[in-house]
Design a protein around this motif. Structure first.
Motif, short mmCIF file in Angstrom:
data_model
loop_
_atom_site.label_atom_id
_atom_site.label_comp_id
_atom_site.label_asym_id
_atom_site.label_seq_id
_atom_site.Cartn_x
_atom_site.Cartn_y
_atom_site.Cartn_z
N HIS A 8 -26.85 -33.11 33.58
CA HIS A 8 -25.84 -34.06 33.11
C HIS A 8 -26.23 -35.49 33.51
O HIS A 8 -26.12 -36.41 32.70
CB HIS A 8 -24.46 -33.70 33.65
CG HIS A 8 -23.41 -34.68 33.24
ND1 HIS A 8 -22.90 -34.72 31.96
CD2 HIS A 8 -22.79 -35.67 33.94
CE1 HIS A 8 -22.01 -35.69 31.89
NE2 HIS A 8 -21.92 -36.28 33.07
N VAL A 9 -26.66 -35.66 34.74
CA VAL A 9 -27.08 -36.99 35.21
C VAL A 9 -28.26 -37.48 34.39
O VAL A 9 -28.29 -38.64 33.95
CB VAL A 9 -27.41 -36.95 36.72
CG1 VAL A 9 -28.12 -38.23 37.16
CG2 VAL A 9 -26.14 -36.73 37.53
N ASP A 10 -29.25 -36.62 34.17
CA ASP A 10 -30.41 -37.02 33.37
C ASP A 10 -30.00 -37.40 31.94
O ASP A 10 -30.50 -38.39 31.40
CB ASP A 10 -31.45 -35.90 33.33
CG ASP A 10 -32.29 -35.83 34.59
OD1 ASP A 10 -32.24 -36.78 35.40
OD2 ASP A 10 -32.99 -34.82 34.78
N GLU A 11 -29.11 -36.63 31.33
CA GLU A 11 -28.66 -36.94 29.98
C GLU A 11 -27.91 -38.27 29.95
O GLU A 11 -28.07 -39.05 29.00
CB GLU A 11 -27.77 -35.83 29.42
CG GLU A 11 -28.56 -34.59 29.07
CD GLU A 11 -27.70 -33.47 28.49
OE1 GLU A 11 -26.51 -33.70 28.19
OE2 GLU A 11 -28.24 -32.36 28.33
N GLU A 12 -27.12 -38.53 30.97
CA GLU A 12 -26.40 -39.81 31.06
C GLU A 12 -27.38 -40.97 31.20
O GLU A 12 -27.23 -42.00 30.56
CB GLU A 12 -25.42 -39.76 32.25
CG GLU A 12 -24.38 -40.82 32.22
CD GLU A 12 -23.38 -40.68 31.09
OE1 GLU A 12 -22.90 -41.72 30.62
OE2 GLU A 12 -23.08 -39.54 30.66
N LEU A 14 -30.53 -40.99 30.23
CA LEU A 14 -31.25 -41.12 28.95
C LEU A 14 -30.39 -41.78 27.89
O LEU A 14 -30.87 -42.61 27.11
CB LEU A 14 -31.74 -39.75 28.48
CG LEU A 14 -32.83 -39.11 29.34
CD1 LEU A 14 -33.12 -37.70 28.84
CD2 LEU A 14 -34.08 -39.96 29.35
N ASP A 15 -29.11 -41.44 27.84
CA ASP A 15 -28.22 -42.02 26.85
C ASP A 15 -28.06 -43.52 27.07
O ASP A 15 -28.17 -44.31 26.12
CB ASP A 15 -26.86 -41.32 26.88
CG ASP A 15 -25.96 -41.81 25.78
OD1 ASP A 15 -26.39 -41.80 24.61
OD2 ASP A 15 -24.82 -42.23 26.08
N GLN A 60 -36.78 -40.76 23.83
CA GLN A 60 -37.26 -40.43 22.48
C GLN A 60 -37.29 -38.90 22.29
O GLN A 60 -36.87 -38.39 21.25
CB GLN A 60 -38.65 -41.01 22.24
CG GLN A 60 -38.68 -42.51 22.15
CD GLN A 60 -38.29 -43.02 20.77
OE1 GLN A 60 -37.49 -42.43 20.08
NE2 GLN A 60 -38.88 -44.13 20.38
N ARG A 61 -37.80 -38.20 23.29
CA ARG A 61 -37.87 -36.73 23.20
C ARG A 61 -36.48 -36.12 23.13
O ARG A 61 -36.24 -35.20 22.35
CB ARG A 61 -38.62 -36.14 24.41
CG ARG A 61 -40.13 -36.17 24.29
CD ARG A 61 -40.80 -35.33 25.37
NE ARG A 61 -40.34 -35.63 26.72
CZ ARG A 61 -40.81 -36.61 27.50
NH1 ARG A 61 -41.77 -37.38 27.06
NH2 ARG A 61 -40.33 -36.79 28.71
N PHE A 62 -35.56 -36.62 23.95
CA PHE A 62 -34.20 -36.10 23.96
C PHE A 62 -33.54 -36.31 22.60
O PHE A 62 -32.89 -35.43 22.06
CB PHE A 62 -33.40 -36.75 25.08
CG PHE A 62 -32.05 -36.14 25.32
CD1 PHE A 62 -31.85 -34.78 25.25
CD2 PHE A 62 -30.97 -36.94 25.65
CE1 PHE A 62 -30.60 -34.21 25.49
CE2 PHE A 62 -29.73 -36.39 25.89
CZ PHE A 62 -29.54 -35.03 25.80
N PRO A 99 -23.72 -41.85 22.42
CA PRO A 99 -23.92 -42.97 21.49
C PRO A 99 -25.26 -43.68 21.64
O PRO A 99 -25.81 -44.18 20.66
CB PRO A 99 -22.75 -43.91 21.80
CG PRO A 99 -22.27 -43.51 23.15
CD PRO A 99 -22.58 -42.05 23.30
N GLY A 100 -25.80 -43.71 22.83
CA GLY A 100 -27.09 -44.37 23.03
C GLY A 100 -28.22 -43.67 22.30
O GLY A 100 -29.07 -44.30 21.70
N LEU A 101 -28.21 -42.34 22.35
CA LEU A 101 -29.26 -41.59 21.66
C LEU A 101 -29.21 -41.81 20.16
O LEU A 101 -30.23 -41.94 19.51
CB LEU A 101 -29.13 -40.09 21.97
CG LEU A 101 -29.49 -39.69 23.39
CD1 LEU A 101 -29.30 -38.20 23.57
CD2 LEU A 101 -30.91 -40.09 23.73
#
Length: 181
Positions: A8-12, A14-15, A60-62, A99-101
């Motif tokens: 979750h932290v990594d996704e946040e 990345l976003d 980019q990968r995410f 939204p960032g992704l």
């Protein structure tokens, strides 16, 4: 439990990083701005990702993974309104969640120097676009522009749940499909 929290932290991270990269581009986004956006020190951010380049590549990968999941979920649907609706529902859910992704994904639509053939191929796979059908390409671009703007507005207004069906219907209208209600 710890692994889920780390994900979750990594996704946040990345976003939020994807949002900055989408807004300012890679070159104009500083490591300090990225660290500030995710609430970490530069050292803390570098603990998660060893460089700005690594963070950009991970974002980019995410984004590509999320889009790949959408493509997989609609692959068996024939081109037409039902497929378009499903693509838009899935993209809207992603846009409202991350939204960032989505901003990074749509950057090639709004920024000429970011445009690339990979992005065109992704749109073709998602929406079953015939490359010679310029009207369809314009409609898809309009729908994605609406999706991006409306999902950001929904976030800012705190209306994510209420706006979701309206976003999907607006995008379907942009594609030329009559409204369901």
């Amino acid at each position: 439990m710890a692994r889920a929290l780390r994900q979750h932290v990594d996704e946040e991270i990345l976003d939020r990083a994807a949002a900055l990269f989408a807004q300012h581009g890679f070159e104009q986004t500083s490591l300090k701005a990225l660290a500030d956006a995710v609430g970490l020190s530069k050292a803390g951010l570098l603990h998660h990702y060893p460089s700005k380049e690594a963070l950009y590549a991970a974002a980019q990968r995410f984004s590509a993974v999320r889009c790949g999941q959408v493509v997989e979920q609609v692959a068996d649907l024939p081109p037409g309104p039902a497929r378009d609706r499903r693509v838009l529902e899935l993209l809207t859910d992603t846009a409202l969640d991350r939204p960032g992704l989505v901003a990074l994904l749509f950057r090639p639509v709004t920024t000429p120097e970011a445009h690339n053939a990979d992005h065109d191929a992704l749109l073709a796979r998602l929406f079953a676009i015939d490359p010679s059908d310029e009207e369809r390409l314009v409609r898809v671009t309009g729908a994605l522009g609406a999706l991006a703007v409306l999902s950001l507005a929904a976030h800012y207004r705190g209306e994510v749940t209420a706006w979701r069906p309206r976003i999907v219907e607006t995008c379907l209208n942009a594609l030329g499909h009559p409204s369901a209600g």
